[in-house]
Structures are given as structure tokens and as C-alpha cells.
Design a protein around this motif. Structure first.
Motif, mmCIF file in Angstrom:
data_model
loop_
_atom_site.group_PDB
_atom_site.id
_atom_site.type_symbol
_atom_site.label_atom_id
_atom_site.label_comp_id
_atom_site.label_asym_id
_atom_site.label_seq_id
_atom_site.Cartn_x
_atom_site.Cartn_y
_atom_site.Cartn_z
ATOM 1 N N UNK A 68 28.546 -7.912 8.313
ATOM 2 C CA UNK A 68 29.920 -8.131 8.545
ATOM 3 C C UNK A 68 30.207 -6.791 8.028
ATOM 4 N N UNK A 69 29.524 -5.752 7.251
ATOM 5 C CA UNK A 69 29.757 -4.432 6.779
ATOM 6 C C UNK A 69 28.377 -3.588 7.998
ATOM 7 N N UNK A 70 27.767 -3.963 9.121
ATOM 8 C CA UNK A 70 27.611 -2.695 9.467
ATOM 9 C C UNK A 70 28.325 -1.693 9.310
ATOM 10 N N UNK A 71 29.415 -1.894 10.165
ATOM 11 C CA UNK A 71 29.982 -0.682 10.802
ATOM 12 C C UNK A 71 30.533 -0.311 9.527
ATOM 13 N N UNK A 72 30.447 0.228 8.708
ATOM 14 C CA UNK A 72 30.350 0.937 6.585
ATOM 15 C C UNK A 72 30.140 2.717 8.166
ATOM 16 N N UNK A 73 30.687 3.022 7.839
ATOM 17 C CA UNK A 73 31.323 4.685 8.255
ATOM 18 C C UNK A 73 31.767 5.006 9.545
ATOM 19 N N UNK A 74 32.842 3.737 10.221
ATOM 20 C CA UNK A 74 33.117 3.873 11.290
ATOM 21 C C UNK A 74 34.572 5.376 10.701
ATOM 22 N N UNK A 75 34.827 5.626 11.935
ATOM 23 C CA UNK A 75 36.129 6.226 11.656
ATOM 24 C C UNK A 75 36.880 5.449 11.806
ATOM 25 N N UNK A 76 38.129 5.783 10.607
ATOM 26 C CA UNK A 76 39.605 4.679 10.473
ATOM 27 C C UNK A 76 39.226 4.855 8.588
ATOM 28 N N UNK A 77 40.439 3.296 8.750
ATOM 29 C CA UNK A 77 41.070 3.447 6.706
ATOM 30 C C UNK A 77 40.964 2.065 7.069
ATOM 31 N N UNK A 78 40.702 1.856 5.466
ATOM 32 C CA UNK A 78 40.680 0.314 5.581
ATOM 33 C C UNK A 78 41.698 -0.713 5.531
ATOM 34 N N UNK A 79 41.928 -2.303 6.051
ATOM 35 C CA UNK A 79 42.967 -2.732 6.395
ATOM 36 C C UNK A 79 42.361 -3.272 4.975
ATOM 37 N N UNK A 80 44.038 -3.932 5.129
ATOM 38 C CA UNK A 80 43.710 -4.537 3.266
ATOM 39 C C UNK A 80 44.944 -5.979 3.698
ATOM 40 N N UNK A 81 43.770 -6.648 3.346
ATOM 41 C CA UNK A 81 44.094 -8.249 3.979
ATOM 42 C C UNK A 81 45.134 -8.660 2.506
ATOM 43 N N UNK A 82 43.871 -8.622 1.207
ATOM 44 C CA UNK A 82 45.356 -9.204 0.508
ATOM 45 C C UNK A 82 44.510 -8.330 -0.782
ATOM 46 N N UNK A 83 45.901 -7.898 -1.432
ATOM 47 C CA UNK A 83 45.923 -7.643 -2.790
ATOM 48 C C UNK A 83 46.717 -8.880 -3.724
ATOM 49 N N UNK A 84 45.920 -8.870 -5.340
ATOM 50 C CA UNK A 84 46.200 -10.229 -6.031
ATOM 51 C C UNK A 84 45.882 -9.084 -6.919
#
Length: 325
Positions: A147-163
Motif C-alpha cells: 500500500x505504499x508502492x506508489x511512492x514517488x507519484x506526483x502529488x502531496x500528502x493527504x493528512x488523514x489524522x494529526x494527533x
């Protein structure tokens, strides 16, 4: 709560119990039972019985043993045979397995359910460098990095939680929150932890299966947040030790909208308006600055909790601080 026995040759069980406490916090109904060089099977069995008798309940017991077929396992197995409808034994004990077990106890009262749940964590915790030494997988079995195999794909993080959580990556995060928000990366944002090799390594090892864990200083997180070329499709769960680091990150450009406030440890000079949150004047002032910056607060330890009212909590903390001035 399910009781957990850590059984080993030598003091391995005591060491891994200490490591687990560093990551997850002190635990009740957990005991380390060790087989020392001068002891025999009967000695170990006696210590094992004594440890189990110390638990609040002996109905549900999970035994994590170091080696299948060794004396700690064998003596544990003799007791297991009398409780095989409830108890469970897992061998090959390692730290990822133990952390997963601690977290699983929050959601189930069944030792056997926990045993089934922690197997993957124990196996995923076995890795090697260089990665070329890993045996090739066959068939359709997913790997932890799928589920992290798309590292390097254009775009920014989606922040699902900041704790905000003074304990950072522990069971409530690794199990309940991770399952709820489904991040691909857990990022601990802390200057202090980034400098501490031991804490950094333990956090990386405590990541749940299929999720990458990283530790970065605040300034580096700000740089990552501004990178819109390499993190497309990446769902980030950010962990902060304190509100001051959150404020630095937000002022630096990390686009957070909501902060989950989970735990802030008590220390000298702080007041504690509820069981899990402690504040000094700097903390209160910082939360007010975050509120002025447009952030909202989600005060919960775990997703199933009802949300607390941050304004009421801060007001109570301020009143208590005023009393001690």
C-alpha cells in the motif's frame, strides 16, 4: 483484560517487557517468566503458576514464548492443556508481536482472538537488509509494502489524522486509529525523537503491518508538506508530542485543519483537568494560537470515545493554574 505471560530462556522476557513499556506504556496483567541457567523445568513451572495467579483473572491467558519446543514453551503447554478452550500460546516472541498484543487487548477479551491477530505482526517484523536477501514471494500474497508502492507519484500528502500524544506511536494509534483512518505512512514529527536513535528505531519497529513509520524533525516535515511531486496517493498520520510542535508545523505551512488531542503527560508545573491531558500556561496559550489559526480540536483517546470540549478543558486548566500562582 487478557493476561499476558512472556516466557523465555534467560532474561529475554524481562528485556522485551521493558521495551514494550517504552513504546506502549506500563501494562497491567503482564508478567515476564524466565528460565535461568541454574533452574530446571519444575522451577520454571512453579514461577509460571505464580505469575498467572497474580493476574486479576486467570480465565483468559495468552503466553508468548521465545522458542517452540524449549522448556518455557513446554512447561507453558502443560498448563495450556488444562485451559485449551480459552488460553493460547504463540512462540517466536518479538517486539512487533508484543505491541500488537497490547493493542489488541483494548478491543477483545479473548486470548485466542489476540493470538490469531498478532501472528502477522510477528512475521512482518522479520525483515532484512539488503532487501535483495528477501526471498521472492509467489502467488497473490500481499506484502507489507503494497500500500505504499506508489511512492514517488506526483502529488502531496493527504493528512488523514494529526494527533498530539506524548506517547507517540503506541497501541491506541497502531491499532484503533490506524484501522479507522487507514494511513500508508505514520510520521512522528519531533526534533527530540529524531535525535534519539533508540526511540526512533523502536517507533519504526512498532509500525503496524503494511504501514511505513518515519521520524522527522519539524522543519523537515514542513519541507515534505511543500513537496507536491512525490507523495501522491500517500495517506499520512502525523504524531506530535506537544502543541508547540504542531504550531511550528502549521506556521511553517503544513496544511492541517483538525488536531486530535489524545494524551499530554503530566509533569512538574502542569495541571491536569482530566485523566489524560495536562497543561502549563505555554500549552494553553499555544492551543489558543492554533485556534486563531483556524484549527479545530478533536479531543479523543480512541475513535470510539465521545469527543471532549476543548474550550471547557482549557478553561478548567486555566482556572487551576490561576489557583497555584
Amino acid at each position: 483484560m487478557v493476561g499476558i505471560i512472556l516466557a523465555s530462556h534467560g532474561e529475554f522476557a524481562k528485556g522485551i517487557m521493558q521495551s514494550g513499556s517504552m513504546i506502549f506504556g506500563e501494562q497491567e496483567n503482564v508478567a515476564a517468566v524466565t528460565l535461568m541457567p541454574s533452574e530446571g523445568p519444575d522451577d520454571f513451572r512453579a514461577k509460571l503458576k505464580e505469575a498467572i495467579a497474580s493476574f486479576d483473572s486467570q480465565e483468559e491467558v495468552l503466553i508468548l514464548a521465545d522458542l517452540w519446543g524449549g522448556t518455557p514453551f513446554n512447561q507453558s503447554n502443560t498448563l495450556f492443556e488444562e485451559h485449551k478452550d480459552k488460553w493460547a500460546i504463540v512462540s517466536g516472541m518479538n517486539l512487533p508481536m508484543l505491541i500488537e498484543a497490547y493493542g489488541a487487548r483494548l478491543a477483545t477479551e479473548s486470548a485466542q482472538e489476540i493470538a490469531a491477530q498478532i501472528l502477522n505482526s510477528g512475521r512482518e517484523g522479520v525483515k532484512v537488509k539488503p532487501e535483495t536477501l528477501e526471498p521472492e514471494t509467489t502467488g497473490n500474497t500481499p506484502s507489507a509494502s503494497d500500500n505504499v508502492s506508489n511512492a514517488g507519484t506526483p502529488g502531496s500528502f493527504e493528512y488523514v489524522l494529526a494527533r498530539i500524544d506524548s506517547r507517540l506511536l503506541h497501541g491506541q494509534v497502531a491499532t484503533a486509529w490506524t484501522k479507522t483512518v487507514q494511513p500508508t505512512r505514520i510520521i512522528v514529527v519531533s526534533d527530540d525523537v529524531a535525535k534519539d536513535k533508540l526511540r526512533k528505531n523502536l517507533i519504526q519497529q512498532a509500525a503496524p503491518p503494511g504501514v511505513k513509520a518515519h521520524v522527522v524533525p519539524v522543519d523537515h516535515m514542513i519541507k515534505l508538506a511543500k513537496d507536491n511531486q512525490h507523495f501522491g496517493g500517500q495517506r499520512a498520520l502525523l504524531l506530535f508530542e506537544n502543541p508547540q510542535d504542531v504550531l511550528r508545523a502549521v506556521e511553517g505551512g503544513v496544511p492541517l485543519k483538525t488536531i486530535n488531542v489524545g494524551s499530554m503527560a503530566h509533569s512538574i508545573g502542569k495541571v491536569q483537568p482530566n485523566k489524560v491531558l495536562a497543561f502549563d500556561q505555554n500549552d494553553i496559550d499555544t492551543f489558543k494560537k492554533l485556534e486563531k489559526a483556524g484549527l479545530t480540536f478533536d479531543v479523543r483517546k480512541v475513535p470510539s470515545d465521545s469527543k471532549g470540549n476543548m474550550d471547557e478543558i482549557l478553561n478548567k486548566a486555566q482556572q487551576e493554574l490561576n489557583k497555584v500562582k
